[in-house]
Design an enzyme around this catalytic site. Structure first.
Site, PDB file in Angstrom:
ATOM      1  N   CYS A  99     -11.520   5.205   7.080  1.00 47.06           N
ATOM      2  CA  CYS A  99     -12.709   6.073   7.065  1.00 47.06           C
ATOM      3  C   CYS A  99     -13.838   5.400   7.847  1.00 47.06           C
ATOM      4  O   CYS A  99     -14.561   6.068   8.603  1.00 47.06           O
ATOM      5  CB  CYS A  99     -13.157   6.377   5.631  1.00 47.06           C
ATOM      6  SG  CYS A  99     -12.145   7.636   4.805  1.00 47.06           S
TER       7      CYS A  99
ATOM      8  N   ASP B  57      -3.481  -0.104  17.440  1.00 46.85           N
ATOM      9  CA  ASP B  57      -3.283  -0.998  16.306  1.00 46.85           C
ATOM     10  C   ASP B  57      -3.755  -2.405  16.682  1.00 46.85           C
ATOM     11  O   ASP B  57      -3.479  -2.898  17.767  1.00 46.85           O
ATOM     12  CB  ASP B  57      -1.799  -1.025  15.902  1.00 46.85           C
ATOM     13  CG  ASP B  57      -1.599  -1.601  14.514  1.00 46.85           C
ATOM     14  OD1 ASP B  57      -1.227  -0.836  13.606  1.00 46.85           O
ATOM     15  OD2 ASP B  57      -1.821  -2.821  14.335  1.00 46.85           O
TER      16      ASP B  57
ATOM     17  N   ASN C 169       4.381   4.647   6.582  1.00 45.56           N
ATOM     18  CA  ASN C 169       4.742   3.793   5.456  1.00 45.56           C
ATOM     19  C   ASN C 169       4.010   4.305   4.227  1.00 45.56           C
ATOM     20  O   ASN C 169       2.796   4.483   4.256  1.00 45.56           O
ATOM     21  CB  ASN C 169       4.333   2.338   5.737  1.00 45.56           C
ATOM     22  CG  ASN C 169       5.077   1.755   6.924  1.00 45.56           C
ATOM     23  OD1 ASN C 169       6.270   1.992   7.087  1.00 45.56           O
ATOM     24  ND2 ASN C 169       4.374   1.006   7.763  1.00 45.56           N
TER      25      ASN C 169
ATOM     26  N   GLY D 242       5.621  -1.206   2.594  1.00 44.05           N
ATOM     27  CA  GLY D 242       4.673  -2.114   3.254  1.00 44.05           C
ATOM     28  C   GLY D 242       3.348  -1.481   3.639  1.00 44.05           C
ATOM     29  O   GLY D 242       2.631  -2.024   4.483  1.00 44.05           O
TER      30      GLY D 242
ATOM     31  N   THR E 274      -0.330  -0.958   3.902  1.00 37.93           N
ATOM     32  CA  THR E 274      -1.440  -1.883   3.627  1.00 37.93           C
ATOM     33  C   THR E 274      -2.795  -1.182   3.622  1.00 37.93           C
ATOM     34  O   THR E 274      -3.748  -1.705   3.049  1.00 37.93           O
ATOM     35  CB  THR E 274      -1.480  -3.022   4.669  1.00 37.93           C
ATOM     36  OG1 THR E 274      -1.572  -2.451   5.976  1.00 37.93           O
ATOM     37  CG2 THR E 274      -0.247  -3.908   4.579  1.00 37.93           C
TER      38      THR E 274
ATOM     39  N   HIS F 197      -5.130   5.004   3.539  1.00 35.72           N
ATOM     40  CA  HIS F 197      -5.606   6.243   4.178  1.00 35.72           C
ATOM     41  C   HIS F 197      -4.414   6.638   5.024  1.00 35.72           C
ATOM     42  O   HIS F 197      -4.034   5.890   5.941  1.00 35.72           O
ATOM     43  CB  HIS F 197      -6.856   5.949   5.017  1.00 35.72           C
ATOM     44  CG  HIS F 197      -7.413   7.139   5.753  1.00 35.72           C
ATOM     45  ND1 HIS F 197      -8.754   7.526   5.651  1.00 35.72           N
ATOM     46  CD2 HIS F 197      -6.834   8.013   6.615  1.00 35.72           C
ATOM     47  CE1 HIS F 197      -8.964   8.584   6.416  1.00 35.72           C
ATOM     48  NE2 HIS F 197      -7.815   8.901   7.023  1.00 35.72           N
TER      49      HIS F 197
ATOM     50  N   HIS G  36      -1.590   7.388   7.467  1.00 37.80           N
ATOM     51  CA  HIS G  36      -1.596   7.185   8.912  1.00 37.80           C
ATOM     52  C   HIS G  36      -0.168   7.173   9.431  1.00 37.80           C
ATOM     53  O   HIS G  36       0.778   6.875   8.703  1.00 37.80           O
ATOM     54  CB  HIS G  36      -2.314   5.891   9.286  1.00 37.80           C
ATOM     55  CG  HIS G  36      -1.804   4.694   8.553  1.00 37.80           C
ATOM     56  ND1 HIS G  36      -2.201   4.390   7.275  1.00 37.80           N
ATOM     57  CD2 HIS G  36      -0.907   3.738   8.919  1.00 37.80           C
ATOM     58  CE1 HIS G  36      -1.583   3.286   6.877  1.00 37.80           C
ATOM     59  NE2 HIS G  36      -0.777   2.878   7.851  1.00 37.80           N
TER      60      HIS G  36
ATOM     61  N   HIS H  26       2.133   5.679  12.619  1.00 33.74           N
ATOM     62  CA  HIS H  26       2.222   4.752  13.743  1.00 33.74           C
ATOM     63  C   HIS H  26       2.989   5.454  14.857  1.00 33.74           C
ATOM     64  O   HIS H  26       4.082   5.983  14.611  1.00 33.74           O
ATOM     65  CB  HIS H  26       3.000   3.501  13.347  1.00 33.74           C
ATOM     66  CG  HIS H  26       2.388   2.727  12.208  1.00 33.74           C
ATOM     67  ND1 HIS H  26       1.591   1.633  12.396  1.00 33.74           N
ATOM     68  CD2 HIS H  26       2.460   2.903  10.867  1.00 33.74           C
ATOM     69  CE1 HIS H  26       1.209   1.154  11.223  1.00 33.74           C
ATOM     70  NE2 HIS H  26       1.719   1.909  10.268  1.00 33.74           N
TER      71      HIS H  26
HETATM   72  P1  AMP Z   1       0.446   0.068   7.315  1.00 34.41           P
HETATM   73  O1  AMP Z   1       0.828  -1.378   7.196  1.00 34.41           O
HETATM   74  O2  AMP Z   1       1.553   1.019   7.575  1.00 34.41           O
HETATM   75  O3  AMP Z   1      -0.457   0.481   6.173  1.00 34.41           O
HETATM   76  O4  AMP Z   1      -0.434   0.140   8.631  1.00 34.41           O
HETATM   77  C1  AMP Z   1      -1.736  -0.318   8.720  1.00 34.41           C
HETATM   78  C2  AMP Z   1      -1.937  -0.743  10.153  1.00 34.41           C
HETATM   79  O5  AMP Z   1      -3.323  -0.846  10.415  1.00 34.41           O
HETATM   80  C3  AMP Z   1      -1.314  -2.112  10.487  1.00 34.41           C
HETATM   81  O6  AMP Z   1      -0.350  -1.938  11.519  1.00 34.41           O
HETATM   82  C4  AMP Z   1      -2.520  -2.935  10.938  1.00 34.41           C
HETATM   83  O7  AMP Z   1      -2.217  -3.804  12.001  1.00 34.41           O
HETATM   84  C5  AMP Z   1      -3.520  -1.863  11.341  1.00 34.41           C
HETATM   85  N1  AMP Z   1      -4.915  -2.266  11.255  1.00 34.41           N
HETATM   86  C6  AMP Z   1      -5.522  -2.912  10.229  1.00 34.41           C
HETATM   87  N2  AMP Z   1      -6.838  -3.083  10.492  1.00 34.41           N
HETATM   88  C7  AMP Z   1      -7.042  -2.530  11.727  1.00 34.41           C
HETATM   89  C8  AMP Z   1      -8.191  -2.395  12.573  1.00 34.41           C
HETATM   90  N3  AMP Z   1      -9.395  -2.851  12.212  1.00 34.41           N
HETATM   91  N4  AMP Z   1      -8.041  -1.789  13.779  1.00 34.41           N
HETATM   92  C9  AMP Z   1      -6.821  -1.329  14.155  1.00 34.41           C
HETATM   93  N5  AMP Z   1      -5.715  -1.407  13.404  1.00 34.41           N
HETATM   94  C10 AMP Z   1      -5.816  -2.017  12.213  1.00 34.41           C
HETATM   95 ZN    ZN Z   2     -10.093   6.836   4.244  1.00 36.24          ZN
END
Ligand code: AMP
Ligand code: ZN
Length: 113
Positions: A7, A30, A87, A93, A95, A98, A100, A102
């Site tokens: 967000c 990413d 994911n 996995g 993290t 929100h 998303h 890939h």
């Molecule tokens: P997931 O692990 O599937 O939840 O994907 C989260 C993704 O967000 C990971 O691939 C991270 O490398 C990416 N990520 C985390 N912080 C940032 C950021 N500030 N800018 C761009 N990507 C990010």
């Molecule tokens: Zn959000």
């Protein structure tokens, strides 16, 4: 959502390398790419994960998939191909909570299953 990283990226509080934006969807590179082309695509509305998709908010997923061909074109992977990954939850996995998707292109190791 006050404390959500994505967000904050969407509203510009945290910087990102934008690839695409429309009124419903935001896409950015990413920060820790796992493929030669690795972009994160998010809906502008906060939905925590695939677990939170309902009949009322599922258009957010359609909005993402509607944007994907244009994003792939911008990235130059329309013809060569790409993988879309979502994911959901701990075992997969996830993290950032929100939802998303890939978009990964370039050498992504062929088929995954
Ligand atoms: P997931 O692990 O599937 O939840 O994907 C989260 C993704 O967000 C990971 O691939 C991270 O490398 C990416 N990520 C985390 N912080 C940032 C950021 N500030 N800018 C761009 N990507 C990010
Ligand atoms: Zn959000």
């Amino acid at each position: 959502m006050n404390d959500c990283l994505f967000c904050k990226i969407i509203n510009g509080e945290i910087p990102s390398k934008k690839v695409f934006e429309n009124d419903k969807v935001y896409a950015f590179y990413d920060i820790a790419p796992q493929a030669p082309v690795h972009v994160v695509i998010v809906p502008k509305t906060h939905i925590a994960s695939a677990n939170e998709i309902t009949a009322e908010n599922s258009s957010a997923v359609a909005d993402i998939y509607t944007a994907i061909p244009e994003i792939a074109k911008i990235l130059g992977v329309s013809e060569t191909g790409y993988r879309i990954v979502n994911n959901c939850g701990k075992d997969a996995g996830q993290t950032v909570f929100h939802i998303h998707f890939h978009l990964m292109g370039g050498d992504v190791g062929g088929k995954m299953y």
